[in-house]
Enzyme design. Structure first.
Site: not given
Length: 259
Positions: A44-47
């Site tokens: 995902l774009s961020e974790t």
């Protein structure tokens, strides 16, 4: 080892829209390589990872490729997890982060983030930025990101950038923006240098968008929309050296990582 994981769609009240972020509560910090591998596996774009420090939560963010200093939608997602899954009695959360203290407050189903403002300034305009955007903007400024301004919402929606060129820029990402037809402003955000060709909804970009449009429109409270394929709605306010970035969030999944 088992690690809880939640996937939250931020800046929306409906699944399959907004910006998805993974959120992992930790009892203690794992090695950076493990955190990076989890983020890469999530893709995902961020974790976001956080550790409870008693009177605040220590928060870090990872893209699939690297750790970053600030991330809005994953902060919103983390606050949603804490307030709905871990400590439902909380209506205000303090985070310690690489960019300093961040505060998130809840009022009904709206989560408001108190972030530092990053007003854009005049800058040298790289040729690779103009060529990479594939359509010349009317104005280019910069903060920690480049900000390219267009005359119309249609121009922003129709942009088809060359990611290879944008990836070569000396800043982490590029914000493109214009006045909106139904909102005060609309935007998109490209960050191929950190593995995110286009981010669905970018809270941190609004640290720059809010002061820009507040000055341009002569108003403190603003309504924004990020017009990516998934899209998202942002309620904004400019408060001197701080910005309020508010939105909704919803749970998509929860589970367990086994490593």
């Amino acid at each position: 080892m088992k690690i809880p994981i939640f996937q939250i769609d931020a800046f929306t009240d409906q699944v399959f829209s907004g910006n998805p972020a993974a959120v992992c509560p930790l009892e203690y910090w794992l090695e950076d390589g493990v955190l990076q591998n989890i983020a890469a596996e999530n893709n995902l774009s961020e974790t976001a990872f956080f550790v409870d420090r008693g009177d605040f939560y220590q928060l870090r963010w990872f893209t699939p490729q690297t750790e970053v200093d600030i991330c809005g939608h994953a902060t919103l997602a983390t606050a949603f997890v804490i307030m709905n899954k871990i400590n439902p009695d909380l209506n205000e959360i303090k985070f310690g982060s690489p960019c300093g203290e961040l505060i998130v407050r809840r009022k009904n189903d709206l989560l408001s983030m108190d972030f530092p403002a990053h007003p854009p300034e005049v800058c040298e305009i790289p040729d690779s930025l103009i060529k990479g955007l594939n359509h010349k903007p009317v104005e280019v400024l910069a903060s920690n990101y480049y900000l390219a301004v267009y005359n119309s919402e249609e121009e922003v929606r129709n942009l088809n950038p060359y990611m290879r060129l944008l990836k070569e820029l000396d800043r982490l990402g590029v914000i493109v923006t214009a006045r909106g037809r139904n909102e005060d402003f609309i935007s998109r955000f490209f960050a191929p240098a950190v593995g995110i060709p286009e981010d669905p909804v970018t809270g941190s970009a609004h640290c720059t968008l809010i002061p820009y449009w507040s000055k341009k429109l002569g108003k403190k409270k603003l309504h924004g929309r990020q017009v990516s394929l998934r899209g998202g709605e942002i309620f904004c306010e400019y408060k001197n050296d701080r910005v309020i970035i508010a939105g909704k969030a919803t749970l998509y999944l929860e589970g367990t990582i086994k490593i």
